[in-house]
Write a protein that holds these residues in place. Structure first.
Motif, PDB file in Angstrom:
ATOM      1  N   LEU A 157      61.940 -25.319 -10.952  1.00 20.75           N
ATOM      2  CA  LEU A 157      61.164 -25.726 -12.123  1.00 20.75           C
ATOM      3  C   LEU A 157      62.036 -26.246 -13.250  1.00 20.75           C
ATOM      4  O   LEU A 157      61.522 -26.615 -14.312  1.00 20.75           O
ATOM      5  CB  LEU A 157      60.323 -24.541 -12.615  1.00 20.75           C
ATOM      6  N   GLY A 158      63.335 -26.274 -13.037  1.00 15.22           N
ATOM      7  CA  GLY A 158      64.240 -26.751 -14.067  1.00 15.22           C
ATOM      8  C   GLY A 158      64.160 -25.892 -15.306  1.00 15.22           C
ATOM      9  O   GLY A 158      64.258 -24.657 -15.234  1.00 15.22           O
ATOM     10  N   ASP A 159      63.969 -26.541 -16.465  1.00 18.07           N
ATOM     11  CA  ASP A 159      63.891 -25.818 -17.730  1.00 18.07           C
ATOM     12  C   ASP A 159      62.465 -25.505 -18.161  1.00 18.07           C
ATOM     13  O   ASP A 159      62.256 -24.944 -19.239  1.00 18.07           O
ATOM     14  CB  ASP A 159      64.590 -26.618 -18.837  1.00 18.07           C
ATOM     15  N   ASP A 160      61.473 -25.893 -17.353  1.00 16.45           N
ATOM     16  CA  ASP A 160      60.111 -25.479 -17.660  1.00 16.45           C
ATOM     17  C   ASP A 160      60.013 -23.960 -17.555  1.00 16.45           C
ATOM     18  O   ASP A 160      60.676 -23.336 -16.718  1.00 16.45           O
ATOM     19  CB  ASP A 160      59.110 -26.137 -16.709  1.00 16.45           C
ATOM     20  N   VAL A 161      59.179 -23.363 -18.382  1.00 15.27           N
ATOM     21  CA  VAL A 161      59.092 -21.909 -18.461  1.00 15.27           C
ATOM     22  C   VAL A 161      58.078 -21.394 -17.448  1.00 15.27           C
ATOM     23  O   VAL A 161      56.960 -21.916 -17.335  1.00 15.27           O
ATOM     24  CB  VAL A 161      58.694 -21.461 -19.881  1.00 15.27           C
ATOM     25  N   LEU A 162      58.466 -20.354 -16.716  1.00 14.97           N
ATOM     26  CA  LEU A 162      57.555 -19.681 -15.787  1.00 14.97           C
ATOM     27  C   LEU A 162      56.969 -18.459 -16.480  1.00 14.97           C
ATOM     28  O   LEU A 162      57.687 -17.514 -16.834  1.00 14.97           O
ATOM     29  CB  LEU A 162      58.298 -19.270 -14.514  1.00 14.97           C
ATOM     30  N   LEU A 163      55.659 -18.509 -16.703  1.00 15.88           N
ATOM     31  CA  LEU A 163      54.923 -17.416 -17.349  1.00 15.88           C
ATOM     32  C   LEU A 163      54.034 -16.722 -16.330  1.00 15.88           C
ATOM     33  O   LEU A 163      53.578 -17.349 -15.367  1.00 15.88           O
ATOM     34  CB  LEU A 163      53.991 -17.946 -18.444  1.00 15.88           C
ATOM     35  N   ALA A 219      55.820 -26.527 -20.202  1.00 15.01           N
ATOM     36  CA  ALA A 219      56.846 -27.273 -20.933  1.00 15.01           C
ATOM     37  C   ALA A 219      56.597 -27.003 -22.422  1.00 15.01           C
ATOM     38  O   ALA A 219      55.783 -27.685 -23.051  1.00 15.01           O
ATOM     39  CB  ALA A 219      56.768 -28.754 -20.621  1.00 15.01           C
ATOM     40  N   PRO A 220      57.257 -26.005 -23.002  1.00 21.39           N
ATOM     41  CA  PRO A 220      56.844 -25.524 -24.331  1.00 21.39           C
ATOM     42  C   PRO A 220      57.159 -26.464 -25.471  1.00 21.39           C
ATOM     43  O   PRO A 220      56.563 -26.351 -26.549  1.00 21.39           O
ATOM     44  CB  PRO A 220      57.619 -24.211 -24.475  1.00 21.39           C
ATOM     45  N   ASP A 221      58.088 -27.388 -25.279  1.00 23.65           N
ATOM     46  CA  ASP A 221      58.485 -28.279 -26.360  1.00 23.65           C
ATOM     47  C   ASP A 221      57.820 -29.649 -26.275  1.00 23.65           C
ATOM     48  O   ASP A 221      58.001 -30.487 -27.168  1.00 23.65           O
ATOM     49  CB  ASP A 221      60.004 -28.441 -26.368  1.00 23.65           C
ATOM     50  N   GLU A 222      57.056 -29.881 -25.208  1.00 17.75           N
ATOM     51  CA  GLU A 222      56.307 -31.132 -25.099  1.00 17.75           C
ATOM     52  C   GLU A 222      54.994 -31.001 -25.866  1.00 17.75           C
ATOM     53  O   GLU A 222      54.407 -29.926 -25.952  1.00 17.75           O
ATOM     54  CB  GLU A 222      56.023 -31.470 -23.633  1.00 17.75           C
ATOM     55  N   THR A 223      54.526 -32.124 -26.399  1.00 21.97           N
ATOM     56  CA  THR A 223      53.269 -32.131 -27.154  1.00 21.97           C
ATOM     57  C   THR A 223      52.247 -33.038 -26.485  1.00 21.97           C
ATOM     58  O   THR A 223      52.584 -33.895 -25.665  1.00 21.97           O
ATOM     59  CB  THR A 223      53.493 -32.611 -28.597  1.00 21.97           C
TER      60      THR A 223
END
Length: 446
Positions: free
Chosen positions: A50-56, A388-392
């Protein structure tokens, strides 16, 4: 790890111990290990990097009005669960009213489950309802697996689900406490509502005056008194009045068995920004002023408020008239709840770990699913949201999955793009593409 079928790897995995790089191993739909990021993969395991995408952990929304059967032109299991999946929600618990019939008897629960069975894209559980005349039905519903019982202390808005007066509350709560159940309560006092000015019309200020804070405060005080007397477990739904927070905090210190939720719209929208005639913002209790919102955030931070849920309550667009007195009251928020809360949380200095605690861990615990849901740790279901927490993105109603695409968030730019959602180790939505429904119908663990 040697028997893992799937490994999801990310530089940011939200675990009960915080955020860290990790590899999450999955077998037969369950998490089997949370290992270092660079752990060697077992032979035959499929890697999802998942790279830098966050796994929740997948979110658990315990307050959703699906309205199916009976008002499926408002919403239904197919559309509601698709909207939830698109927003990173993997479990919801359906409210007992706005469907026809309401979930107030075992037969009605059976009908609801039959309707939902082949339409659920995510896991679905059910609340029962507590009415003035169905005390005899509460224990059978409990034994049939509902997660608890919803009651109104003021008129619900639909004739088939009348509210409880204080005597009715006492009878229902005594019965529910007798078998160790949970009562969840829409807490507004009808006398205070009747005494408030009821002008109607398009002005939001007039609507806000018609649902004063003291209606919530008085109802919550009465609920606390009943819970204390009976040693009963109660939960306050959709808290909007910050004036009730000291009372709630004191009750918790005394050992009263009370929990409290609030909703994304109370945390992210304010009365000052609601245009006159814009009844897509109408809900009960109402969206209040920004100073009130600040205090709700403080209460989340200190634990006075336990969790955040959507209270997704849709209707057809024609019921959202420009007269706040007659328009249907409800905010549709399933698909946008994670992004809305994360956008405001990050602005206020909170992390994703906080959002997960409010919207997954504590909601799972509320309904007794914390052995299966609500955290990324061995033994739990492999339910995930990849964010992706920093994408809008800018909210376009046409891109929403719920049936009637009315939203109070139209045109807002939000942080947090859900890239994919996973249910028991299977990807159920990615980049707007959905699989066939894979959800299960859940029952309360005895």
């Amino acid at each position: 790890m040697s028997e893992a079928e799937l490994v999801l790897r990310s530089t940011r995995v939200i675990t009960p111990d915080g955020s860290r790089p990790a590899a999450v191993a999955v077998t037969d739909g369950r998490i089997t290990a949370v290992l270092p990021y660079d752990a060697e993969l077992p032979p035959g395991a499929r890697l999802e990097d998942l790279g830098d995408d966050v796994l929740l952990p997948g979110l658990v929304d315990t307050h959703v009005h699906v309205n199916d059967p009976g008002r499926t032109h408002w919403e239904g299991f197919w559309t509601a669960t698709r909207a939830a999946a698109a927003g990173g929600i993997t479990t919801l618990v359906d409210m007992p009213l706005n469907s026809l019939p309401p979930t107030t008897t075992v037969d009605h629960l059976r009908i609801k489950r039959e309707v939902a069975a082949d339409k659920a894209h995510i896991d679905v559980g059910f609340w029962g309802g507590a009415l003035p005349d169905n005390v005899k039905d509460l224990r059978p519903l409990h034994d049939s697996g509902v997660f608890g019982f919803k009651a109104f202390l003021s008129p619900s808005g639909v004739d088939e689900f009348p509210h409880l007066d204080q005597d009715g509350l006492a009878r229902s709560l005594a019965e529910i406490a007798g078998f160790g159940g949970l009562l969840i309560v829409h807490a507004e006092d009808p006398q205070h509502l009747d005494a408030a000015p009821q002008q109607g019309g398009p002005r939001y200020a007039d609507f806000l005056a018609s649902r004063p804070r003291d209606a919530e405060d008085t109802a919550i005080a009465a609920l606390v008194a009943q819970a204390r007397r009976l040693d009963a477990r109660v939960h306050v739904l959709h808290l909007s009045s910050s004036d009730a927070l000291p009372l709630i905090a004191e009750a918790k210190r005394e050992g009263v068995r009370i929990t409290v939720e609030t909703c994304p719209h109370y945390l992210t929208l304010t009365a000052e920004e609601v245009p006159d005639g814009a009844s897509q913002f109408k809900c009960c209790p109402p969206i209040r002023e920004s100073a009130n919102q600040d205090l709700l955030w403080q209460a989340l931070a200190d634990g006075t408020i336990d969790c955040v849920v959507t209270d997704h309550s849709p209707s057809t667009a024609d019921l959202k008239t420009d007269d706040f007195a007659t328009a249907w009251g409800g905010i549709s928020g399933l698909q946008l709840s994670l992004a809305a809360v994360w956008t405001e949380a990050r602005r206020r200095g909170h992390g994703l770990e906080d959002v997960v605690r409010w919207m997954s861990t504590r909601t799972a615990a509320l309904v007794g699913l914390d052995d299966r849901k609500g955290a990324i740790e061995p033994g739990r279901d492999a339910d995930f949201a990849v964010l992706a927490p920093d994408e809008t993105f800018t909210v376009d109603p046409a891109a929403l999955q719920h049936r009637n695409r009315v939203t109070a968030y139209a045109g807002k730019t939000l942080y947090g793009v859900v890239k994919s959602t996973w249910l028991r180790g299977q990807r159920i939505v990615a980049d707007g593409e959905f699989t066939a429904p894979k959800g299960q119908l859940l029952t309360r663990t005895p």
